[in-house]
Design a protein around this motif. Structure first.
Motif, PDB file in Angstrom:
ATOM      1  N   MET A 296       1.042  -1.492   0.065  1.00  0.00           N
ATOM      2  CA  MET A 296      -0.141  -0.096  -0.157  1.00  0.00           C
ATOM      3  C   MET A 296       0.578   1.097  -0.467  1.00  0.00           C
ATOM      4  N   LEU A 297       0.207   2.696  -0.507  1.00  0.00           N
ATOM      5  CA  LEU A 297       0.970   3.378  -0.255  1.00  0.00           C
ATOM      6  C   LEU A 297       0.475   4.583   0.017  1.00  0.00           C
ATOM      7  N   HIS A 298       0.463   5.549   0.980  1.00  0.00           N
ATOM      8  CA  HIS A 298       0.059   6.022   1.443  1.00  0.00           C
ATOM      9  C   HIS A 298       0.170   7.770   1.145  1.00  0.00           C
ATOM     10  N   LEU A 299      -0.763   8.039   0.736  1.00  0.00           N
ATOM     11  CA  LEU A 299      -0.438   9.901   0.589  1.00  0.00           C
ATOM     12  C   LEU A 299      -1.493  10.606   0.961  1.00  0.00           C
ATOM     13  N   ARG A 300      -0.090  12.069   1.061  1.00  0.00           N
ATOM     14  CA  ARG A 300      -0.597  13.128   1.582  1.00  0.00           C
ATOM     15  C   ARG A 300      -1.189  14.514   0.887  1.00  0.00           C
ATOM     16  N   LEU A 301      -2.165  14.954   0.973  1.00  0.00           N
ATOM     17  CA  LEU A 301      -1.574  16.118  -0.522  1.00  0.00           C
ATOM     18  C   LEU A 301      -2.901  17.849   0.519  1.00  0.00           C
ATOM     19  N   ILE A 302      -2.041  18.176   0.239  1.00  0.00           N
ATOM     20  CA  ILE A 302      -2.739  19.405   0.373  1.00  0.00           C
ATOM     21  C   ILE A 302      -3.443  20.821  -0.755  1.00  0.00           C
ATOM     22  N   THR A 303      -4.763  20.102  -0.574  1.00  0.00           N
ATOM     23  CA  THR A 303      -5.291  20.534  -1.683  1.00  0.00           C
ATOM     24  C   THR A 303      -5.412  22.166  -1.733  1.00  0.00           C
ATOM     25  N   PRO A 304      -6.479  22.936  -2.483  1.00  0.00           N
ATOM     26  CA  PRO A 304      -6.583  24.377  -2.433  1.00  0.00           C
ATOM     27  C   PRO A 304      -8.055  24.358  -2.194  1.00  0.00           C
ATOM     28  N   ALA A 305      -8.300  24.677  -1.643  1.00  0.00           N
ATOM     29  CA  ALA A 305     -10.314  24.564  -0.490  1.00  0.00           C
ATOM     30  C   ALA A 305     -11.018  24.040  -1.836  1.00  0.00           C
ATOM     31  N   ASP A 306     -10.869  24.955  -3.694  1.00  0.00           N
ATOM     32  CA  ASP A 306     -11.915  25.085  -4.183  1.00  0.00           C
ATOM     33  C   ASP A 306     -11.638  23.884  -5.491  1.00  0.00           C
ATOM     34  N   ARG A 307     -10.540  23.139  -5.158  1.00  0.00           N
ATOM     35  CA  ARG A 307     -10.398  21.246  -5.618  1.00  0.00           C
ATOM     36  C   ARG A 307     -11.029  20.936  -4.695  1.00  0.00           C
ATOM     37  N   THR A 308     -11.100  20.615  -3.551  1.00  0.00           N
ATOM     38  CA  THR A 308     -10.952  19.465  -1.809  1.00  0.00           C
ATOM     39  C   THR A 308     -12.034  18.152  -2.878  1.00  0.00           C
ATOM     40  N   GLU A 309     -13.336  19.548  -3.413  1.00  0.00           N
ATOM     41  CA  GLU A 309     -14.658  18.202  -4.064  1.00  0.00           C
ATOM     42  C   GLU A 309     -13.572  17.689  -4.713  1.00  0.00           C
ATOM     43  N   ALA A 310     -12.816  17.899  -6.110  1.00  0.00           N
ATOM     44  CA  ALA A 310     -12.387  16.963  -6.989  1.00  0.00           C
ATOM     45  C   ALA A 310     -11.639  15.646  -6.863  1.00  0.00           C
ATOM     46  N   VAL A 311     -10.760  16.312  -5.678  1.00  0.00           N
ATOM     47  CA  VAL A 311      -9.937  15.498  -4.950  1.00  0.00           C
ATOM     48  C   VAL A 311     -10.599  14.439  -4.833  1.00  0.00           C
ATOM     49  N   VAL A 312     -11.245  14.590  -3.807  1.00  0.00           N
ATOM     50  CA  VAL A 312     -12.282  13.457  -3.145  1.00  0.00           C
ATOM     51  C   VAL A 312     -12.771  12.717  -4.009  1.00  0.00           C
ATOM     52  N   GLU A 313     -13.551  13.464  -5.321  1.00  0.00           N
ATOM     53  CA  GLU A 313     -14.046  12.167  -6.117  1.00  0.00           C
ATOM     54  C   GLU A 313     -12.786  11.258  -6.415  1.00  0.00           C
ATOM     55  N   VAL A 314     -12.341  12.030  -6.937  1.00  0.00           N
ATOM     56  CA  VAL A 314     -10.638  10.986  -7.857  1.00  0.00           C
ATOM     57  C   VAL A 314     -10.740  10.042  -6.854  1.00  0.00           C
ATOM     58  N   ILE A 315     -10.822  10.152  -5.886  1.00  0.00           N
ATOM     59  CA  ILE A 315      -9.995   8.968  -4.731  1.00  0.00           C
ATOM     60  C   ILE A 315     -10.764   7.830  -4.598  1.00  0.00           C
ATOM     61  N   GLY A 316     -12.636   8.607  -4.219  1.00  0.00           N
ATOM     62  CA  GLY A 316     -13.100   7.580  -4.362  1.00  0.00           C
ATOM     63  C   GLY A 316     -14.204   7.050  -5.336  1.00  0.00           C
ATOM     64  N   SER A 317     -13.243   7.887  -6.693  1.00  0.00           N
ATOM     65  CA  SER A 317     -13.308   6.800  -8.160  1.00  0.00           C
ATOM     66  C   SER A 317     -12.595   5.732  -8.174  1.00  0.00           C
ATOM     67  N   THR A 318     -11.708   5.830  -7.668  1.00  0.00           N
ATOM     68  CA  THR A 318     -10.153   5.587  -7.937  1.00  0.00           C
ATOM     69  C   THR A 318     -10.371   3.169  -7.425  1.00  0.00           C
TER      70      THR A 318
END
Length: 316
Positions: free
Chosen positions: A1-23
């Motif tokens: 397993m890999l562990h990812l630590r992301l700092i995301t701009p607030a306006d892109r957090t929802e898109a990031v969560v969606e990408v993670i959830g769909s992978t």
């Protein structure tokens, strides 16, 4: 397993969560709004099966997270979690076969840097090999092969070519050529000093050397072995099985060939010098060709798997 630590701009957090959830193969998702200060943004944590890691990183970079925020990746040695086990089973393929291209590029970038340590190892390995060729001692030759750091720049050249990163390829090639040039010059001086001390003599180079004569007498097998070693080396890097690199290091005659060329040059034996140089170039070419073809094969395989990394998001 890999562990990812992301700092995301607030306006892109929802898109990031969606990408993670769909992978497929992702789990342990954590979102901490406004937790990041430099750069400012939200902190997103998740774990992903190694097989799906490259696709997820690719999607995150398309969102510009690496440009406007941060992406940090760590290998997880142990995870005690039923959900992690399910994520591993969900991701297609096996972890050992997964290629993380960004990780490979970063590793080869570090290994191909022209540093004092790299040059020192190259020079010392060539000097050890010089003792081996003069004494016809196979043990010293094997030791020199294991010490030589040249596979790092070779892997960097291959990665730079396949990933279309000319800077990485040029930097790696420069480290390779300058490293060998410095090692041959230093070993030529070393040979002259050893001769002055009575430890080397020209007759030893001309005597029959059944254990090391192959170093300056290249044949078709030289290229075949280099191709096989280059393939094994790139497989060991892409699958994170670094232990195989030791076997690769002692299977090709790059450093010993450079050492024999240096000793022959010190005695004016240009026949052996050119033979050794031909052996050196033949091995380097074989490794690069094999490495590039291996990475291209992995890249084609990765593209055929793209459709298998997506899953529908739960509704509601």
């Amino acid at each position: 397993m890999l562990h990812l630590r992301l700092i995301t701009p607030a306006d892109r957090t929802e898109a990031v969560v969606e990408v993670i959830g769909s992978t497929v193969g992702t789990t342990h998702l954590v979102v901490l709004p406004g937790a990041a200060r430099n750069p400012e943004g939200d902190l997103v944590l998740c774990d992903v099966a190694r097989e799906a890691g490259d696709q997820l990183l690719h999607e995150l970079r398309l969102l510009g997270v690496d440009r406007d925020g941060s992406i940090a990746v760590e290998n997880i040695d142990l995870t005690l979690s039923k959900r992690a086990d399910e994520a591993e089973l969900e991701a297609p393929g096996e972890p050992a076969d997964a290629v993380i291209w960004e990780q490979l590029a970063e590793a080869t970038h570090e290994e191909s840097a022209l540093t004092i340590t790299y040059a020192a190892f190259m020079i010392l390995a060539t000097m050890i090999a010089a003792c081996g060729v003069v004494l016809d001692n196979a043990i010293l030759i094997v030791g020199a092969m294991a010490v030589g750091p040249e596979f790092g720049p070779l892997a960097g050249v291959c990665t730079g070519v396949v990933q279309r990163r000319p800077r990485l390829a040029a930097r790696s090639l420069a480290a390779l050529l300058i490293g060998f040039a410095a090692a041959i010059v230093a070993t030529t001086v070393f040979s002259l000093v050893m001769d002055a001390l009575g430890l080397f003599r020209e007759g030893l180079l001309d005597d029959p050397r059944p254990n090391t004569s192959f170093i300056w007498q290249p044949d078709p097998f030289s290229f075949v072995v280099a191709v096989l070693a280059g393939t094994a080396g790139m497989l060991s890097l892409t699958s994170a099985k670094s232990g195989a690199l030791v076997g690769v290091a002692i299977s090709v005659t790059t450093v010993p060939a450079g050492a024999n060329a240096a000793v022959a040059l010190s005695y004016g034996d240009f026949g052996q010098m050119w033979g050794s140089t031909e052996q050196l170039l033949l091995n380097l070419a074989g490794i690069i060709v094999a490495g590039v073809l291996t990475l291209l094969a992995w890249k084609v395989l990765w593209r055929t798997q793209r459709g298998r990394w997506r899953r529908p998001l739960p509704r509601g």
